[in-house]
Design a protein around this motif. Structure first.
Motif, mmCIF file in Angstrom:
data_model
loop_
_atom_site.group_PDB
_atom_site.id
_atom_site.type_symbol
_atom_site.label_atom_id
_atom_site.label_comp_id
_atom_site.label_asym_id
_atom_site.label_seq_id
_atom_site.Cartn_x
_atom_site.Cartn_y
_atom_site.Cartn_z
ATOM 1 N N ASN A 144 -4.833 -20.078 5.750
ATOM 2 C CA ASN A 144 -5.719 -19.891 4.595
ATOM 3 C C ASN A 144 -4.995 -20.115 3.271
ATOM 4 N N MET A 145 -3.707 -19.806 3.207
ATOM 5 C CA MET A 145 -2.932 -20.046 1.973
ATOM 6 C C MET A 145 -2.731 -21.537 1.728
ATOM 7 N N LYS A 149 -7.581 -24.576 -3.053
ATOM 8 C CA LYS A 149 -8.400 -23.588 -3.766
ATOM 9 C C LYS A 149 -9.488 -24.286 -4.547
ATOM 10 N N THR A 151 -11.962 -24.840 -7.565
ATOM 11 C CA THR A 151 -11.805 -24.582 -8.995
ATOM 12 C C THR A 151 -13.123 -24.415 -9.678
#
Length: 151
Positions: A144-145, A149, A151
């Protein structure tokens, strides 16, 4: 990868190394992890999840068979052999050893020996399960990291 991801990856490596040193996992676990790549980044998670589900079925069937007044030792032998194969291919060393004791007791048609061996199988399985679930949790967090991500 962020520092937290590197720290978690290092913790995962240390956990696996410790489990291998204790015999809970075998070195074959490294080979399983080596099959995981960018095309199949959750392979270890999937393998462990399937193994744990199948292992629960084996344990239930072995318990059911050994609770019968007239034990079908050929069935116990078959199930114990299959469970041993599954634990071996999933690098669960101490569970595989306990399964071998159950195989041996079933060949001897020794109900008491089978019950003692099944107790050992269950004990070692629960230790392996707890640690495999920890590995899966860490693998998922690392995965998951790595996801981009939004925006």
């Amino acid at each position: 990868m962020a520092a937290k991801g590197k720290d978690l990856s290092q913790q995962l490596e240390e956990l696996i190394s410790s489990l291998q040193e204790q015999g809970i996992l075998t070195d074959y676990f490294d080979e399983l992890r080596g099959l995981q790549d960018d095309n199949n980044p959750r392979l270890v998670d999937e393998i462990i999840t399937i193994f744990l589900r199948v292992a629960e079925d084996y344990r239930a069937e072995l318990t059911r068979n050994l609770s019968e007044p007239d034990v079908n030792y050929s069935e116990v032998h078959k199930l114990a052999t299959w469970f041993k194969g599954s634990t071996t291919s999933n690098a669960c060393g101490r569970v595989a050893l306990a399964c071998q004791e159950l195989v041996d007791a079933s060949e001897a048609k020794n109900k008491e020996g089978c019950l003692v061996a099944l107790e050992a199988v269950n004990r070692e399985y629960l230790v392996a399960k707890e640690n495999l679930n920890r590995i899966v949790g860490m693998e998922r967090e690392i995965y998951n990291m790595r996801l981009p991500k939004a925006t």
